[in-house]
Design a protein around this motif. Structure first.
Motif, mmCIF file in Angstrom:
data_model
loop_
_atom_site.group_PDB
_atom_site.id
_atom_site.type_symbol
_atom_site.label_atom_id
_atom_site.label_comp_id
_atom_site.label_asym_id
_atom_site.label_seq_id
_atom_site.Cartn_x
_atom_site.Cartn_y
_atom_site.Cartn_z
ATOM 1 N N LEU A 69 16.128 5.354 15.794
ATOM 2 C CA LEU A 69 16.367 4.544 14.647
ATOM 3 C C LEU A 69 16.716 5.745 13.555
ATOM 4 N N ILE A 70 15.862 6.812 13.513
ATOM 5 C CA ILE A 70 15.912 7.654 12.407
ATOM 6 C C ILE A 70 17.310 8.106 12.139
ATOM 7 N N PRO A 71 18.310 8.616 13.200
ATOM 8 C CA PRO A 71 19.380 9.283 12.997
ATOM 9 C C PRO A 71 20.231 8.292 12.274
ATOM 10 N N GLN A 72 20.061 6.785 12.559
ATOM 11 C CA GLN A 72 20.891 5.912 11.826
ATOM 12 C C GLN A 72 20.327 5.453 10.711
ATOM 13 N N LEU A 73 19.281 4.936 10.646
ATOM 14 C CA LEU A 73 18.464 4.501 9.417
ATOM 15 C C LEU A 73 17.746 5.181 8.656
ATOM 16 N N LYS A 74 17.472 6.462 9.052
ATOM 17 C CA LYS A 74 16.657 7.244 8.133
ATOM 18 C C LYS A 74 15.332 6.964 7.861
ATOM 19 N N SER A 75 14.964 7.067 6.477
ATOM 20 C CA SER A 75 13.424 6.245 6.158
ATOM 21 C C SER A 75 13.157 5.152 6.614
ATOM 22 N N THR A 76 14.171 4.204 6.438
ATOM 23 C CA THR A 76 13.908 2.861 6.882
ATOM 24 C C THR A 76 13.825 2.743 8.482
ATOM 25 N N GLY A 77 14.414 3.415 9.325
ATOM 26 C CA GLY A 77 14.282 3.564 10.828
ATOM 27 C C GLY A 77 12.752 4.100 10.992
ATOM 28 N N ALA A 78 12.194 5.138 10.031
ATOM 29 C CA ALA A 78 10.682 5.519 10.393
ATOM 30 C C ALA A 78 9.941 4.419 10.123
ATOM 31 N N ALA A 79 10.325 3.584 9.341
ATOM 32 C CA ALA A 79 9.157 2.421 8.786
ATOM 33 C C ALA A 79 9.374 1.434 9.735
ATOM 34 N N ILE A 80 10.152 1.236 10.404
ATOM 35 C CA ILE A 80 10.441 0.186 11.507
ATOM 36 C C ILE A 80 9.528 0.445 12.632
ATOM 37 N N GLY A 81 9.833 1.914 12.998
ATOM 38 C CA GLY A 81 9.090 2.365 14.159
ATOM 39 C C GLY A 81 7.438 2.553 13.843
ATOM 40 N N THR A 82 7.083 2.684 12.692
ATOM 41 C CA THR A 82 5.543 2.689 12.367
ATOM 42 C C THR A 82 5.217 1.124 12.408
ATOM 43 N N LEU A 83 5.818 0.243 11.894
ATOM 44 C CA LEU A 83 5.585 -1.262 11.850
ATOM 45 C C LEU A 83 5.296 -1.813 13.446
ATOM 46 N N VAL A 84 6.344 -1.543 14.157
ATOM 47 C CA VAL A 84 6.306 -1.845 15.545
ATOM 48 C C VAL A 84 5.111 -1.258 16.541
ATOM 49 N N ALA A 85 4.916 0.247 16.033
ATOM 50 C CA ALA A 85 3.595 0.759 16.617
ATOM 51 C C ALA A 85 2.360 0.105 16.345
ATOM 52 N N GLU A 86 2.088 -0.164 14.933
ATOM 53 C CA GLU A 86 0.931 -0.723 14.701
ATOM 54 C C GLU A 86 0.802 -2.227 15.213
ATOM 55 N N LEU A 87 1.950 -2.952 15.280
ATOM 56 C CA LEU A 87 1.883 -4.323 16.252
ATOM 57 C C LEU A 87 1.285 -4.096 17.413
ATOM 58 N N VAL A 88 1.952 -3.093 18.303
ATOM 59 C CA VAL A 88 1.410 -2.827 19.576
ATOM 60 C C VAL A 88 0.158 -2.413 19.599
ATOM 61 N N VAL A 89 -0.618 -1.751 18.901
ATOM 62 C CA VAL A 89 -1.919 -1.316 18.603
ATOM 63 C C VAL A 89 -3.038 -2.560 18.755
ATOM 64 N N PHE A 90 -2.298 -3.369 17.693
ATOM 65 C CA PHE A 90 -3.066 -4.768 17.289
ATOM 66 C C PHE A 90 -3.012 -5.576 18.524
ATOM 67 N N ILE A 91 -1.861 -5.864 19.209
ATOM 68 C CA ILE A 91 -1.726 -6.528 20.441
ATOM 69 C C ILE A 91 -2.873 -6.323 21.630
ATOM 70 N N TYR A 92 -2.694 -4.885 21.780
ATOM 71 C CA TYR A 92 -3.417 -4.175 22.962
ATOM 72 C C TYR A 92 -4.930 -4.587 22.447
ATOM 73 N N GLN A 93 -5.500 -4.012 21.217
ATOM 74 C CA GLN A 93 -6.915 -4.460 20.976
ATOM 75 C C GLN A 93 -7.234 -5.682 21.065
ATOM 76 N N TYR A 94 -6.468 -6.645 20.663
ATOM 77 C CA TYR A 94 -6.830 -8.056 20.718
ATOM 78 C C TYR A 94 -6.954 -8.723 22.074
#
Length: 492
Positions: free
Chosen positions: A379-404
């Protein structure tokens, strides 16, 4: 554990809240000034350097920031055992810090992007030294929150004054980096000098590092995974785009970082107490505080998340200025992580770690780091800072689902008993009561943005709190009742 020996959780929470507020006020006052002088490229350089150094600081810490709290909390009633534990952890920390410095200076020497800003990286690397000698884990394990709070506020205040006195032009970004390190970590010098009040540094005849190493390696792996996906977006942005994009992204996460520190402030207080309860088999008390902590996160993190998604543009214009308009969308995207991080902080650090299941936390963070790496690369090559934000959001969601999933049997009741519909009604009405402020015929200057945030903030959170109390949400009622009770006592 008598009340005479240990401060109550309420007192510790209040002290930690003050500490958190100081961390909130410091960037709230300094960043609007600094960001307008240094511009996105200057703040981007500093943030990129901080992200690079964080990896070496992570190795230097070797997981002691979490493990040290738990280890010291378990033996805090025995000065001899506490001294031995502290020395063993500290000496391991010193060794890894020396290795980290050697590796960091090697990278500065051989990587052109780092070598071109070598003084910035030398200054930023002071974080490693101050953190090592600071032994913050010792003070948290002993629940010395009064000392931590007073010391931290003083250093932040001195750094704040330094910002206004010393930063006047774009070229002053190195000074900004130094003052940021001073505010966050330089108090480590006082920590080191003050530690003799609680532990002895008299050389012991026998040190046993093995019991610590096994646990530290797990905590170190946890720290690696966390640091990777917390700073991976900034590092990848810096290498794949430019310092300006890093500046935009830094502005977008600034408010989120402040909010996360507020939401997780209770968790910071709970870790040593939770470890103590588990060590002494006081599991009923352990379950009570973790259940309340999860409810606390839902009640407090959700409105903060929603409000700053609605008023993201005003937040960016106030905190950073018009030059950072491209940070608005990334801020909206990343804001839900406030809630996700709050929940995983309780489930991971306050439930899994004290009960010796830190490997689950590790695996969840590894999963998050892998997802973040893949999404950032795409995502970063196309969306730059927005792409980085999406990556972080999904990563945190994955961590939450795993721990839950891992804690489903233990926390499912807590999640079921959360007053979702009451929170939802309160959020809808609060949003309706405040959204009209965005339509006011005001500009995007710092003053106008502050006016909008002030009016809308009062309306939003007043309505939100009133609806929760009116619908008899238990935690909201308890907090309101406590405040009213204290006010009545003062009048008497």
């Amino acid at each position: 554990m008598s009340d005479k020996k240990q401060a109550s959780l309420k007192v510790n929470f209040i002290l930690n809240a003050i500490l958190t507020m100081s961390g909130f006020i410091f960037p709230l006052i300094s960043f609007p000034y600094v960001s307008r002088i240094l511009k996105p490229v200057g703040t981007g350089k500093v943030q990129f350097a901080a992200s690079i150094v964080s990896y070496f600081a992570m190795f230097a810490a070797l997981g002691t920031s979490t493990y040290g709290v738990r280890a010291c909390a378990k033996v805090r009633d025995d000065r001899e055992k506490l001294s031995k534990t502290t020395q063993e952890i500290f000496y391991l920390n010193v060794l890894t810090s020396v290795i980290s410095y050697v590796l960091l200076f090697g990278c500065i020497l051989f990587i052109p992007k780092l070598r071109n800003e070598k003084w910035l990286y030398f200054i930023s690397s002071l974080l490693i030294f101050f953190t090592t000698i600071g032994m913050e884990w010792l003070y948290k394990g002993l629940e010395k929150y009064k000392y931590i709070t007073i010391r931290s506020v003083i250093f932040k205040f001195i750094a704040l004054i330094g910002m206004f006195l010393l930063i006047h032009k774009k070229a002053d970004y190195e000074i900004y980096a130094g003052l940021t390190i001073f505010a966050s970590s330089a108090s480590g010098i006082l920590n080191f000098l003050n530690a003799r009040k609680y532990v002895s540094f008299r050389r012991l005849e026998h040190y046993d590092f093995k019991p610590h190493l096994k646990a530290l390696l797990v905590f170190f792996a946890m720290s690696c995974a966390t640091t990777i996906y917390l700073h991976l977006d900034t590092v990848m942005l810096g290498f794949m785009t430019n310092d300006t994009e890093v500046g935009y992204y830094n502005a977008s996460v600034k408010i989120k970082t402040i909010l996360v520190s507020v939401v997780t402030s209770l968790g910071a207080v709970l870790l040593p107490r939770a470890a103590y309860y588990v060590e002494h088999n006081m599991m009923d008390d352990f379950r009570k505080i973790t259940s309340k902590a999860l409810n606390f996160v839902w009640i407090f993190a959700t409105p903060l998340m929603v409000y700053f998604m609605l008023f993201a543009s005003e937040g960016i214009y106030f905190l950073s200025g018009k030059d950072y308009a491209d940070a608005i969308v990334p801020m909206i995207v990343i804001m839900p992580t406030t809630l996700l991080i709050g929940l995983t902080n309780i489930m991971g650090i306050e439930i899994l770690v004290p009960t010796g299941r830190e490997k689950i936390v590790l695996y969840s963070e590894i999963a998050g780091a892998i997802v973040d790496l893949i999404l950032n690369a795409i995502l970063i090559p196309q969306l730059k800072s927005t792409g980085a934000a999406i990556g972080t959001l999904v990563a945190e969601l994955v961590v939450f689902i795993y721990q839950y999933i891992a804690l489903k049997k233990e926390v499912s009741d807590d999640f079921r008993h959360t007053s979702y519909w009451k929170i939802m009604i309160a959020l809808i009405l609060a949003s309706g009561a405040s959204f009209w402020v965005k339509l006011l015929p005001l500009g995007n200057s710092m003053l106008h943005s502050f006016v909008k945030l002030g009016i809308s903030g009062v309306m939003f959170f007043a309505v939100y709190g009133a609806i929760l109390i009116a619908t008899k949400e238990k935690m909201a009622q308890n907090i309101f009742g406590t405040i009213i009770g204290k006010l009545r006592k003062k009048k008497i």
